[in-house]
Design an enzyme around this catalytic site. Structure first.
Site, PDB file in Angstrom:
ATOM      1  N   HIS A 137      -5.261   2.855   0.925  1.00 53.70           N
ATOM      2  CA  HIS A 137      -4.765   3.832   1.707  1.00 53.70           C
ATOM      3  C   HIS A 137      -5.964   4.386   2.219  1.00 53.70           C
ATOM      4  CE1 HIS A 137      -2.825   3.475  -2.606  1.00 53.70           C
ATOM      5  NE2 HIS A 137      -3.472   3.948  -2.662  1.00 53.70           N
ATOM      6  N   ASP A 184       0.949  -1.209  -0.179  1.00 53.68           N
ATOM      7  CA  ASP A 184       0.034  -0.027  -0.342  1.00 53.68           C
ATOM      8  C   ASP A 184       0.922   0.757  -0.528  1.00 53.68           C
ATOM      9  OD1 ASP A 184      -1.742   2.394   1.283  1.00 53.68           O
ATOM     10  OD2 ASP A 184      -3.002   0.889   1.380  1.00 53.68           O
ATOM     11  N   HIS A 185       1.279   2.008  -1.257  1.00 48.38           N
ATOM     12  CA  HIS A 185       2.189   2.218  -0.900  1.00 48.38           C
ATOM     13  C   HIS A 185       2.356   3.921  -0.019  1.00 48.38           C
ATOM     14  CE1 HIS A 185      -0.460   4.695  -3.974  1.00 48.38           C
ATOM     15  NE2 HIS A 185       0.549   5.836  -4.011  1.00 48.38           N
TER      16      HIS A 185
HETATM   17  C1  BG6 Z   1      -3.478   4.983  -7.065  1.00 45.46           C
HETATM   18  C2  BG6 Z   1      -4.809   4.497  -6.350  1.00 45.46           C
HETATM   19  O1  BG6 Z   1      -3.727   3.226  -5.606  1.00 45.46           O
HETATM   20  O2  BG6 Z   1      -3.464   5.255  -5.751  1.00 45.46           O
HETATM   21  C3  BG6 Z   1      -4.856   5.813  -8.223  1.00 45.46           C
HETATM   22  O3  BG6 Z   1      -4.792   3.213  -7.909  1.00 45.46           O
HETATM   23  C4  BG6 Z   1      -4.688   7.273  -7.081  1.00 45.46           C
HETATM   24  O4  BG6 Z   1      -6.235   5.752  -8.615  1.00 45.46           O
HETATM   25  C5  BG6 Z   1      -3.542   7.094  -6.483  1.00 45.46           C
HETATM   26  O5  BG6 Z   1      -4.460   8.227  -8.629  1.00 45.46           O
HETATM   27  C6  BG6 Z   1      -2.327   8.401  -5.340  1.00 45.46           C
HETATM   28  O6  BG6 Z   1      -1.850   8.148  -5.307  1.00 45.46           O
HETATM   29  P1  BG6 Z   1      -0.834   9.474  -4.711  1.00 45.46           P
HETATM   30  O7  BG6 Z   1       0.140   8.947  -4.642  1.00 45.46           O
HETATM   31  O8  BG6 Z   1      -0.719  10.202  -6.301  1.00 45.46           O
HETATM   32  O9  BG6 Z   1      -1.466  10.037  -3.672  1.00 45.46           O
END
Ligand code: BG6
Ligand code: NDP
Length: 516
Positions: free
Chosen positions: A268, A205-206
């Site tokens: 997230h 989960d980044h």
């Molecule tokens: C991803 C989603 O996990 O997270 C995307 O699949 C989303 O739809 C993205 O745009 C948002 O990540 P960040 O790091 O740009 O806030």
């Protein structure tokens, strides 16, 4: 006077790579096997992250990357593709010398994911490379393939006994989405469990790898002054917002079947909720932290399905303007059905039924094509219990708010009242503002790769966490999908703050969203 004029600045120490005081341990030699190495994620995130870790001295000399996919490519072709990708990722900061050494560590092997035989070919390719680069048998398998083939790749890794650990470790990294409902997530967990133990599994989960997200726990538990105020006695409600200006871009194939609740909430946003609401673990280690997060998920009150509309609002963007430029509505985006009912926005009201949070609503909101890119958690304190200024100040006194700004403009702001200079009694809302103002040491993918090499699972989601979040959301998603025919989409213009119903959701409780 505008808000900016009123800022009381409390600047933190500026962190640059030179002033970072934490010691980063260089991991042991390893190999990284990427499935789906011809794809977008490999080019945009994985290989640039490995390159930057190497360039900055965070990797040992002994490592290599073995890309695998169906597309026929030689090692040289793969290196050329990755060279373009790395140059694109770091246009102003590319070093040919570093690249030349790095490129020698990139190899490619052509496979058919569903053919068990080709996993033998991977093994045959790995063994001489492991000798050459002296990586022992420390292996990381990264699944950067479409979710539909995760299970087949996992089972084939197991069948070919690549998951077995003898003299080294064998870790598997799984990208999101991890399933699309409770049953599919359980099936994937069961496929993983056939060949890997939980200790070997790294569910990505980044958001958890973002520095500011990690700092939520430090802020809460490394300071003694906030925690006594972090509960139902003092907090009126909490808002969590993840707003994006981007639309669906080129990802309609995936997004049409996912929608915002699966794409952003199950992972997230629920992780942000858990970090905000969890109890302090007795020690800061992966399983103790993950235990506490799971307890939060298990304490969330199930959504009342028969009155889902009182707790959940969905939206889909129409055309509009973002930063002054006209943009298409979701239904006009390439690959999207002109009658699509896929939601691109959601707002949820959530209650956590435990001693700390009883009766405190958490309002969660995320959407695409909103006016600003912003991720923030705001803690809204209760008003003062007694209005002793009655008769002198007629206005309602706006309660204090603490805002954790996760991105962009990362920092922490406390909004509180002071006396405006001059008049006898005139209140003035001011901001005490800490801004990270930093070049963070690690980008999210660098952090998670490094942790996976070091065997640290703190920033990865455990099986029970995935199961708990899907169990909460699946009945709600199914209910909302069964009513999708009645939705009047699009219901918000690109560049607006979302549908009017989302405003009603919070205003019905006498509260307001923080403006995005
Ligand atoms: C991803 C989603 O996990 O997270 C995307 O699949 C989303 O739809 C993205 O745009 C948002 O990540 P960040 O790091 O740009 O806030
Ligand atoms: P891609 O669509 O680029 O696919 C990756 C590779 O998988 C392709 O190059 C292709 O390689 C192979 N592939 C594609 N479709 C199929 C298929 N139907 N059957 C077998 N192989 C196929 O995916 P991404 O790189 O964008 O994403 C990989 C994973 O990471 C996905 O699970 C995605 O959800 C996740 N993810 C991606 C993000 C991103 O920014 N791209 C962000 C967060 C998560 P070949 O044909 O050569 O085998």
């Amino acid at each position: 006077m505008n808000m900016a004029d009123k800022k009381l600045q409390v600047r933190g120490k500026v962190l640059t790579p030179e002033t970072v005081e934490c010691e980063i341990e260089v991991p042991n030699p390893f190999c990284l096997v990427i499935f789906g190495a011809s794809g977008d994620l490999t080019k945009r995130k994985i290989v640039p992250a490995v390159y930057r870790l190497y360039r900055n001295g965070f990797l040992p000399e002994g490592f290599f990357v073995l890309g695998t996919a169906r597309s026929p490519m030689s090692d040289e072709d793969f290196r050329d593709q990755m060279l373009d990708a790395v140059k694109q990722a770091f246009p102003d900061d590319f070093s040919q010398n570093v690249w030349d050494k790095f490129a020698e560590k990139l190899c490619y092997c052509n496979i058919d994911y569903s053919d068990a035989g080709t996993y033998g070919a991977i093994k045959d390719r790995l063994e001489p490379l492991e000798k050459k680069f002296r990586t022992g048998e420390n292996r990381i398998f990264y699944l950067a393939v479409p979710p539909g083939i995760y299970e087949s790749v996992i089972l084939n890794i197991g069948e070919s006994r690549l998951s077995e650990e003898q003299s080294g470790y064998s870790h598997v990294v799984i990208e999101k989405p991890f399933g699309r409902d409770t049953d599919s997530a359980r099936s994937l967990n069961s496929a993983l469990g056939r060949s890997f133990s939980e200790r070997q599994i790294y569910r990505m989960d980044h958001y958890l790898a973002k520095e500011t997200v990690q700092s939520i726990l430090i802020f809460r538990f490394a300071n003694s002054i906030f925690e006594p105020l972090w509960n139902r006695r003092y907090i009126d409600h909490v808002q969590i917002t993840v707003a994006e200006t981007l639309g669906v871009e080129h990802r309609a194939g995936y997004y049409e079947h996912a929608g915002v609740l699966r794409d952003m909430f199950q992972n997230h946003i629920f992780q942000l909720l858990a970090l905000t609401a969890m109890e302090p673990p007795s020690v800061f280690e992966a399983d103790r932290v993950r235990d506490e997060k799971v307890k939060v998920f298990r304490s969330i009150r199930p959504f009342p399905i028969d009155s889902a509309g009182e707790h959940a609002v969905l939206g889909q963007y129409g055309s509009g303007a973002i930063d002054g430029a006209e943009v298409l509505g979701y239904r006009g985006e390439p690959g999207v059905s002109p009658a699509s009912n896929t939601p691109t926005f959601a707002a949820l009201k959530v209650f956590i039924d435990n001693w700390r949070w009883n009766g405190v609503p958490f309002y969660l909101r995320s959407g695409k094509r909103l006016p600003k890119r912003e991720a923030a958690i705001s803690i809204h304190y209760k008003p003062v219990p007694h209005m002793m200024f009655k008769g002198i100040i007629e206005d309602h006194i706006e309660p204090s708010t603490l805002v954790l700004r996760l991105q962009p403009d990362e920092g922490i702001t406390l909004e509180f009242q002071t006396k405006a200079p001059g008049g006898k009694l005139c209140l003035n809302k001011v901001l005490m503002d800490f801004s990270y103002q930093t070049v963070f040491t690690f980008e999210a993918y660098e952090r998670v790769l490094l942790d996976c090499m070091q065997g640290d699972q703190m920033l990865f989601v455990r099986e029970d966490g995935v199961d708990a979040t899907w169990s909460l959301l699946t009945p709600l998603i199914e209910k909302l999908e069964s009513e999708a025919g009645r939705l009047r989409f699009p219901n918000y213009a690109s560049g607006s703050e979302g549908p009017a119903e989302a405003v009603k959701l919070i205003e019905a409780d006498g509260r307001k969203w923080r403006p995005i």
